[in-house]
Design a protein around this motif. Structure first.
Motif, PDB file in Angstrom:
ATOM      1  N   HIS A  76       1.024  -1.316  -0.177  1.00 46.06           N
ATOM      2  CA  HIS A  76      -0.368  -0.240   0.128  1.00 46.06           C
ATOM      3  C   HIS A  76       0.791   1.243   0.360  1.00 46.06           C
ATOM      4  O   HIS A  76       0.480   1.975   0.040  1.00 46.06           O
ATOM      5  CB  HIS A  76      -0.642  -0.062   1.469  1.00 46.06           C
ATOM      6  N   GLY A  77       2.102   1.358   0.145  1.00 46.76           N
ATOM      7  CA  GLY A  77       3.303   2.339  -0.168  1.00 46.76           C
ATOM      8  C   GLY A  77       3.351   3.083   1.631  1.00 46.76           C
ATOM      9  O   GLY A  77       3.918   3.767   1.747  1.00 46.76           O
ATOM     10  N   ASP A  78       3.184   2.469   2.874  1.00 42.65           N
ATOM     11  CA  ASP A  78       2.859   2.940   4.017  1.00 42.65           C
ATOM     12  C   ASP A  78       4.140   2.140   4.591  1.00 42.65           C
ATOM     13  O   ASP A  78       4.208   1.251   5.326  1.00 42.65           O
ATOM     14  CB  ASP A  78       1.347   2.164   5.029  1.00 42.65           C
ATOM     15  N   LEU A  79       5.267   2.701   4.759  1.00 44.14           N
ATOM     16  CA  LEU A  79       6.886   2.054   5.044  1.00 44.14           C
ATOM     17  C   LEU A  79       6.835   2.292   6.807  1.00 44.14           C
ATOM     18  O   LEU A  79       7.197   1.479   6.859  1.00 44.14           O
ATOM     19  CB  LEU A  79       7.514   3.223   4.270  1.00 44.14           C
ATOM     20  N   LYS A  80       5.871   3.078   7.503  1.00 42.92           N
ATOM     21  CA  LYS A  80       5.462   3.376   8.603  1.00 42.92           C
ATOM     22  C   LYS A  80       4.556   2.213   9.435  1.00 42.92           C
ATOM     23  O   LYS A  80       6.004   1.496  10.298  1.00 42.92           O
ATOM     24  CB  LYS A  80       5.255   4.777   8.279  1.00 42.92           C
ATOM     25  N   ARG A  81       3.800   1.930   8.547  1.00 42.40           N
ATOM     26  CA  ARG A  81       3.341   1.022   9.548  1.00 42.40           C
ATOM     27  C   ARG A  81       4.088  -0.173   8.780  1.00 42.40           C
ATOM     28  O   ARG A  81       3.629  -1.624   9.643  1.00 42.40           O
ATOM     29  CB  ARG A  81       2.102   0.828   8.755  1.00 42.40           C
ATOM     30  N   ALA A  82       4.382  -0.906   8.187  1.00 46.57           N
ATOM     31  CA  ALA A  82       5.295  -2.149   7.158  1.00 46.57           C
ATOM     32  C   ALA A  82       6.535  -2.688   8.249  1.00 46.57           C
ATOM     33  O   ALA A  82       6.524  -3.395   9.065  1.00 46.57           O
ATOM     34  CB  ALA A  82       5.756  -2.259   5.837  1.00 46.57           C
ATOM     35  N   ALA A  83       7.623  -0.621   9.012  1.00 47.44           N
ATOM     36  CA  ALA A  83       8.045  -1.738   9.219  1.00 47.44           C
ATOM     37  C   ALA A  83       7.992  -1.561  11.545  1.00 47.44           C
ATOM     38  O   ALA A  83       8.411  -2.310  11.581  1.00 47.44           O
ATOM     39  CB  ALA A  83       9.605  -0.071   9.680  1.00 47.44           C
ATOM     40  N   SER A  84       6.896  -1.011  11.615  1.00 47.66           N
ATOM     41  CA  SER A  84       6.500  -1.431  12.759  1.00 47.66           C
ATOM     42  C   SER A  84       5.971  -2.987  13.189  1.00 47.66           C
ATOM     43  O   SER A  84       6.310  -3.081  13.905  1.00 47.66           O
ATOM     44  CB  SER A  84       4.953  -0.608  13.333  1.00 47.66           C
ATOM     45  N   LEU A  85       4.980  -2.828  11.675  1.00 48.51           N
ATOM     46  CA  LEU A  85       4.585  -4.626  12.004  1.00 48.51           C
ATOM     47  C   LEU A  85       5.781  -5.223  11.213  1.00 48.51           C
ATOM     48  O   LEU A  85       5.928  -6.977  11.845  1.00 48.51           O
ATOM     49  CB  LEU A  85       3.475  -4.648  10.764  1.00 48.51           C
ATOM     50  N   ARG A  86       6.572  -5.018  10.844  1.00 49.83           N
ATOM     51  CA  ARG A  86       8.037  -6.281  10.927  1.00 49.83           C
ATOM     52  C   ARG A  86       8.450  -5.853  12.169  1.00 49.83           C
ATOM     53  O   ARG A  86       8.756  -7.454  12.447  1.00 49.83           O
ATOM     54  CB  ARG A  86       9.210  -5.509  10.002  1.00 49.83           C
ATOM     55  N   ALA A  87       8.337  -5.349  13.339  1.00 51.31           N
ATOM     56  CA  ALA A  87       8.744  -5.268  14.351  1.00 51.31           C
ATOM     57  C   ALA A  87       8.192  -5.891  15.011  1.00 51.31           C
ATOM     58  O   ALA A  87       9.041  -7.455  16.297  1.00 51.31           O
ATOM     59  CB  ALA A  87       9.185  -3.637  14.933  1.00 51.31           C
ATOM     60  N   MET A  88       6.991  -5.965  15.234  1.00 51.74           N
ATOM     61  CA  MET A  88       5.921  -6.458  16.085  1.00 51.74           C
ATOM     62  C   MET A  88       6.075  -8.233  15.632  1.00 51.74           C
ATOM     63  O   MET A  88       5.827  -9.361  16.894  1.00 51.74           O
ATOM     64  CB  MET A  88       5.182  -5.358  15.724  1.00 51.74           C
ATOM     65  N   ALA A  89       6.653  -8.691  14.642  1.00 54.16           N
ATOM     66  CA  ALA A  89       6.914 -10.018  14.259  1.00 54.16           C
ATOM     67  C   ALA A  89       8.048 -10.430  14.274  1.00 54.16           C
ATOM     68  O   ALA A  89       8.258 -11.443  13.916  1.00 54.16           O
ATOM     69  CB  ALA A  89       6.433 -10.381  12.527  1.00 54.16           C
ATOM     70  N   ALA A  90       8.629 -10.429  14.905  1.00 52.78           N
ATOM     71  CA  ALA A  90       9.853 -10.670  15.487  1.00 52.78           C
ATOM     72  C   ALA A  90      10.498 -11.670  16.381  1.00 52.78           C
ATOM     73  O   ALA A  90       9.044 -11.856  16.772  1.00 52.78           O
ATOM     74  CB  ALA A  90      10.652  -9.486  15.988  1.00 52.78           C
ATOM     75  N   PRO A  91      11.145 -12.707  16.062  1.00 57.58           N
ATOM     76  CA  PRO A  91      10.975 -13.899  16.800  1.00 57.58           C
ATOM     77  C   PRO A  91      11.012 -13.624  18.211  1.00 57.58           C
ATOM     78  O   PRO A  91      11.786 -12.740  18.595  1.00 57.58           O
ATOM     79  CB  PRO A  91      12.877 -14.904  16.430  1.00 57.58           C
ATOM     80  N   GLY A  92      10.177 -13.822  18.577  1.00 60.09           N
ATOM     81  CA  GLY A  92      10.130 -13.867  20.393  1.00 60.09           C
ATOM     82  C   GLY A  92       9.148 -13.546  21.210  1.00 60.09           C
ATOM     83  O   GLY A  92       8.736 -13.444  21.750  1.00 60.09           O
ATOM     84  N   ARG A  93       8.622 -12.586  19.689  1.00 62.34           N
ATOM     85  CA  ARG A  93       7.266 -12.014  19.884  1.00 62.34           C
ATOM     86  C   ARG A  93       6.455 -12.408  20.266  1.00 62.34           C
ATOM     87  O   ARG A  93       6.125 -13.430  20.082  1.00 62.34           O
ATOM     88  CB  ARG A  93       7.349 -10.646  18.984  1.00 62.34           C
ATOM     89  N   GLN A  94       5.453 -12.694  21.099  1.00 61.66           N
ATOM     90  CA  GLN A  94       4.584 -12.947  22.004  1.00 61.66           C
ATOM     91  C   GLN A  94       3.202 -12.802  21.960  1.00 61.66           C
ATOM     92  O   GLN A  94       2.369 -11.353  22.649  1.00 61.66           O
ATOM     93  CB  GLN A  94       4.741 -13.665  23.785  1.00 61.66           C
TER      94      GLN A  94
END
Length: 321
Positions: A76-94
């Motif tokens: 969609h072109g929302d790089l801020k949201r995409a970056a936040s979601l990448r962090a949320m999907a990191a290994p160890g997040r629950q």
């Protein structure tokens, strides 16, 4: 005759509320970003099993859903949201739950829920969402470290948080929608950890949600901090068995918000009434230090120390400010 000196002050207060409401409408409307698309999440149902194996499976499913939402945001072109979601999907997040649609909803666990004896449920206020999730997460990590072993923090972003300056932040509408979901989450946690001590930590507009969910809640403590008011006149009106606490830091701008409720004809009731730290409200007031509105979970702060003590069932330190 005794009421006359109070009338000009009351009129000024009501005018301030109405002006705030009038200014908030065009500002929030102009600033509202376009919705970021996201796929429908996997249907998991209520939390019924907190064993390590069951939680690991649930966390894995939600991680996959977060990654899918991140791909959609990137497309969609929302790089801020995409970056936040990448962090949320990191290994160890629950994550117990996630839905990236309509601004996003999530429930994350910091710590080990399967063996937790003390559980804090963080309920954030206005201006918090998936794009600004990192700040909320840092506060949860700081609280879990303060609590130590045997404790878990559940970060509940289970509603569409209003913009800080918006009509929705001045009324109970979003809170009324959110309260049943918060109550259900607490009931689920109680069912899987029946012997644990559960505390609701309710910041700013989140305190309005907690108040709406208070009747019949299975939480042991209800903590209102940085609150603009909760829509009732006193703690007794919350109709809860939970121990009710309230705190406000010395540098919190929320102290300048008028403590009134005003019916705006054909619109809504604006404002939230009695200040929870006021003596007439009847909550137990704790010392929240001298920080600002966003500093309650700052490492090393008096507010974090006392929030941790309340979650642990201990008396807070110091005299209330």
């Amino acid at each position: 005759m005794a009421d006359r000196p109070r009338r000009p002050r009351l009129r000024r207060t009501l005018l301030a509320v109405l002006v705030t409401f009038a200014v908030a409408v065009p500002v929030s409307g102009a600033a509202r970003p376009a919705a970021v698309p996201a796929p429908a999440p996997t249907v998991l149902g209520p939390l019924r099993d907190a064993s390590p194996a069951a939680l690991k499976e649930r966390y894995g499913v939600n991680r996959a859903d977060i990654r899918a939402a991140g791909r959609a945001a990137s497309g969609h072109g929302d790089l801020k949201r995409a970056a936040s979601l990448r962090a949320m999907a990191a290994p160890g997040r629950q994550f117990l739950a996630f839905d990236g649609r309509d601004g996003g909803r999530s429930v994350e666990v910091v710590g080990e829920l399967s063996g937790a004896r003390r559980i804090a449920v963080l309920v954030p206020g206005a201006g918090v969402g998936l794009d600004a999730y990192g700040r909320l997460r840092r506060g949860a990590v700081a609280l879990q470290r303060e609590l130590g072993e045997g404790a878990a923090v559940v970060v509940w972003l289970g509603y569409r948080s209003p913009a800080t300056v918006s009509p929705a932040a001045l009324t109970t509408g979003r809170a009324d929608e959110a309260a049943p979901r918060l109550r259900a989450l607490v009931d689920e946690v109680r069912a899987v950890r029946p012997a644990a001590r559960i505390s609701l930590l309710c910041h700013s507009y989140g305190s309005v949600i907690c108040a709406r969910s208070a009747p019949g809640t299975s939480a042991d403590a209800l903590v209102l901090y940085g609150s603009p008011g909760v829509g009732v006149g006193d703690a007794r009106s919350l109709r809860t068995r939970a121990r009710v606490w309230a705190g406000r830091s010395g540098g919190d701008w929320i102290s300048r918000v008028p403590q009134v409720r005003v019916r705006v004809p054909f619109v809504a009731t604006v404002g939230f009434g009695t200040d929870p730290v006021a003596e007439r409200f009847g909550a137990e007031v704790f010392d929240a230090g001298g920080g600002g509105h966003s500093d309650y979970l700052r490492p090393g702060s008096r507010s974090l120390t006392n929030l941790g003590r309340i979650v642990s069932g201990a008396e807070p330190l110091g005299a209330p400010r």
